[in-house]
Design an enzyme around this catalytic site. Structure first.
Site, PDB file in Angstrom:
ATOM      1  N   ARG A  27       0.658  -1.260  -0.082  1.00 19.64           N
ATOM      2  CA  ARG A  27      -0.064   0.133  -0.039  1.00 19.64           C
ATOM      3  C   ARG A  27       0.819   1.231   0.087  1.00 19.64           C
ATOM      4  NH1 ARG A  27      -5.263  -2.358   2.312  1.00 19.64           N
ATOM      5  NH2 ARG A  27      -4.696  -4.138   3.522  1.00 19.64           N
ATOM      6  N   LYS A  56     -14.470   2.461  -4.900  1.00 19.83           N
ATOM      7  CA  LYS A  56     -14.065   3.380  -3.944  1.00 19.83           C
ATOM      8  C   LYS A  56     -12.621   3.153  -3.779  1.00 19.83           C
ATOM      9  CE  LYS A  56     -15.093   0.753   0.255  1.00 19.83           C
ATOM     10  NZ  LYS A  56     -13.661   0.758   0.826  1.00 19.83           N
ATOM     11  N   LYS A  85     -15.334  -3.497   2.827  1.00 22.93           N
ATOM     12  CA  LYS A  85     -14.105  -3.529   2.339  1.00 22.93           C
ATOM     13  C   LYS A  85     -12.854  -2.638   2.755  1.00 22.93           C
ATOM     14  CE  LYS A  85     -15.455  -6.310  -0.948  1.00 22.93           C
ATOM     15  NZ  LYS A  85     -16.346  -6.957  -0.136  1.00 22.93           N
ATOM     16  N   ASP A  86     -11.535  -3.009   2.650  1.00 23.47           N
ATOM     17  CA  ASP A  86     -10.481  -2.438   3.071  1.00 23.47           C
ATOM     18  C   ASP A  86     -10.589  -0.845   2.658  1.00 23.47           C
ATOM     19  OD1 ASP A  86      -7.855  -4.419   3.547  1.00 23.47           O
ATOM     20  OD2 ASP A  86      -9.180  -5.183   2.362  1.00 23.47           O
ATOM     21  N   LYS A  87     -10.180   0.048   3.576  1.00 21.90           N
ATOM     22  CA  LYS A  87     -10.087   1.543   3.287  1.00 21.90           C
ATOM     23  C   LYS A  87      -8.999   1.736   2.396  1.00 21.90           C
ATOM     24  CE  LYS A  87      -9.732   6.000   5.475  1.00 21.90           C
ATOM     25  NZ  LYS A  87      -8.756   6.477   4.837  1.00 21.90           N
TER      26      LYS A  87
END
EC number: 5.4.99.27
Length: 438
Positions: A27, A56, A85-87
């Site tokens: 990330r 998103k 879901k993951d941010k």
């Protein structure tokens, strides 16, 4: 290879692969973590529910649904998703909005949000619709050359494929990435000690927290002065602050302090403790040399449901008469070996797997009756079982890392069923502290 201390704290003390870790980090960019939901839904043109594809970037799911409800001027309860879901990711999923016209979606202009109307349905989007997720993940800042990275990727992938997947551990997210306290709180609750549970959640400092947070927690831990403690607790610690406010108004009502928390949070404590026990049992099975993809006498297996996912409500114990037939089903991917998430009404294996399961419970001093929580019935759990092997067939490529000159990157693509963690796969490749994966 030695696993990081933080993983040992959540019951994981081994890797299933023998390769050197890639290292690296996740990330660095939001687009390094791409998730696409897989569902069994087909939309039509009629029905009360508007079905929308939501993409998103760097948005929290709950924050987004609150924002959408405000813009559309509808109750948040009218917006449904199949999974959170993951941010810090680029994610695509379906959402449903009750009694809303497609033209309303055109009015929504939010940064890093894309909405595409798919159709209508008589049924809302819900958890049961979710099959799994497709992942495309980039690991950056790897010290090796691209050629060395490619060779390591191949070696680790070959080992994963040879063993049929990776151990289906509960990842660090289940326990709290920076502050893995969830299972410790759950243990205290199961033991009937709500005071200890509340103080662990409110006041136990962890090394990776900001200094001001650690100091604030330590003060409350040492003094039990919640009123004074509130002055130093950061506003972002809203759950802890709510519990302290309750205890100021209701001294000694430690079990009641958990009732100010959202249901999805307070249920996670006992689930976290069950997950910790499961992780330990799974490690012990691997250490005993018992395969995860081949049943032995005494194992409990579960079977696929109608959409092809493991169904822990359909189980059977393996006997000397059925072991060969069961292993044929395992090879065909129609059955799965399980381990317990213990509760007050859990079925346990027999034979060697049963000895491992019961041995861990005895070693940890677990009383199954404790999962029936009289002071807080909503936290009670009868227990279940979970498949021990996460079937995964990763694809990979390596190259120069354009963001970090002189370093290489690895790109991994794989599909996982719902309820599984991408980091469970990534840890076998990276072999780093889980905080480098958050």
């Amino acid at each position: 290879m030695e696993v990081p201390e933080i993983e040992k704290q959540i019951g994981i003390n081994l890797y299933s692969t023998d390769t050197t870790g890639l290292g690296g980090q996740l990330r660095q960019e939001i687009e390094d973590f791409i998730v696409k939901e897989i569902t069994n839904r087909e939309e039509g043109e009629e029905g009360k529910y508007l079905i929308v594809e939501l993409t998103k970037r760097d948005w929290d799911t709950h924050h987004l649904t609150r924002t959408l409800s405000r813009i559309l001027q509808v109750s948040q309860k009218r917006i449904s998703v199949a999974g959170t879901k993951d941010k810090r990711a680029l994610t695509t999923q379906k959402i449903s909005i009750f009694d809303t016209d497609a033209s309303e979606i055109e009015k929504i202009h939010l940064k890093d949000i894309e909405l595409k109307v798919l159709g209508r349905s008589r049924k809302s989007v819900e958890l049961g619709d979710l099959w799994g997720n497709d992942f495309r993940i980039t690991v950056r800042n790897i010290e090796n050359s691209p050629e060395e990275t490619e060779a390591l990727l191949k070696k680790t992938t070959d080992e994963i494929l040879a063993q049929g997947g990776v151990p289906n551990f509960f990842g660090i997210q289940r326990f709290g990435s920076v502050r893995p306290v969830t299972h410790l709180v759950g243990k205290a609750i199961v033991e009937g000690n709500f005071e200890k549970a509340a103080l662990l959640y409110i006041a136990e400092p962890f090394p990776e927290e900001p200094e001001e947070t650690k100091n604030a927690r330590q003060f409350v831990k040492d003094t039990l002065d919640f009123k004074e403690g509130l002055k130093t607790y950061p506003l972002r610690l809203g759950h802890e602050r709510a519990m302290m406010n309750h205890l100021i108004a209701n001294p000694e009502d430690y079990s009641g302090s958990f009732r100010v928390l959202p249901q999805n949070l307070y249920r996670m404590f006992v689930h976290g403790y069950q997950s910790y026990i499961y992780n330990i049992i799974l490690c012990r099975r691997i250490e005993a040399g018992i395969p995860l993809n081949r049943a032995v006498e005494g194992d409990i297996v579960c079977f696929r449901n109608e959409v092809g996912l493991p169904d822990s409500s359909k189980t059977e114990k393996v006997t000397s008469e059925t072991v060969n037939a069961m292993n044929r089903l395992l090879k065909l991917g129609r059955a799965f070996i399980t381990a317990p998430l213990p509760g007050y009404n859990t079925e346990f294996a027999s034979g060697i797997p049963g000895e491992i399961e019961n041995g861990v419970l005895k070693e940890l001093g677990v009383s199954l009756e404790g999962f029936n929580i009289e002071k807080f019935p909503e936290m009670s759990s009868k227990g279940t079982r979970r498949e021990v092997l996460l079937e995964v067939k990763p694809k990979f490529e390596a190259g120069e890392d354009e963001l970090n000159p002189g370093k290489s990157k690895a790109v991994l693509e794989f599909m996982l069923p719902k309820g599984s963690y991408a980091t469970t796969v990534l840890r076998e490749y990276m072999k780093v502290n889980p905080l480098q994966m958050s």
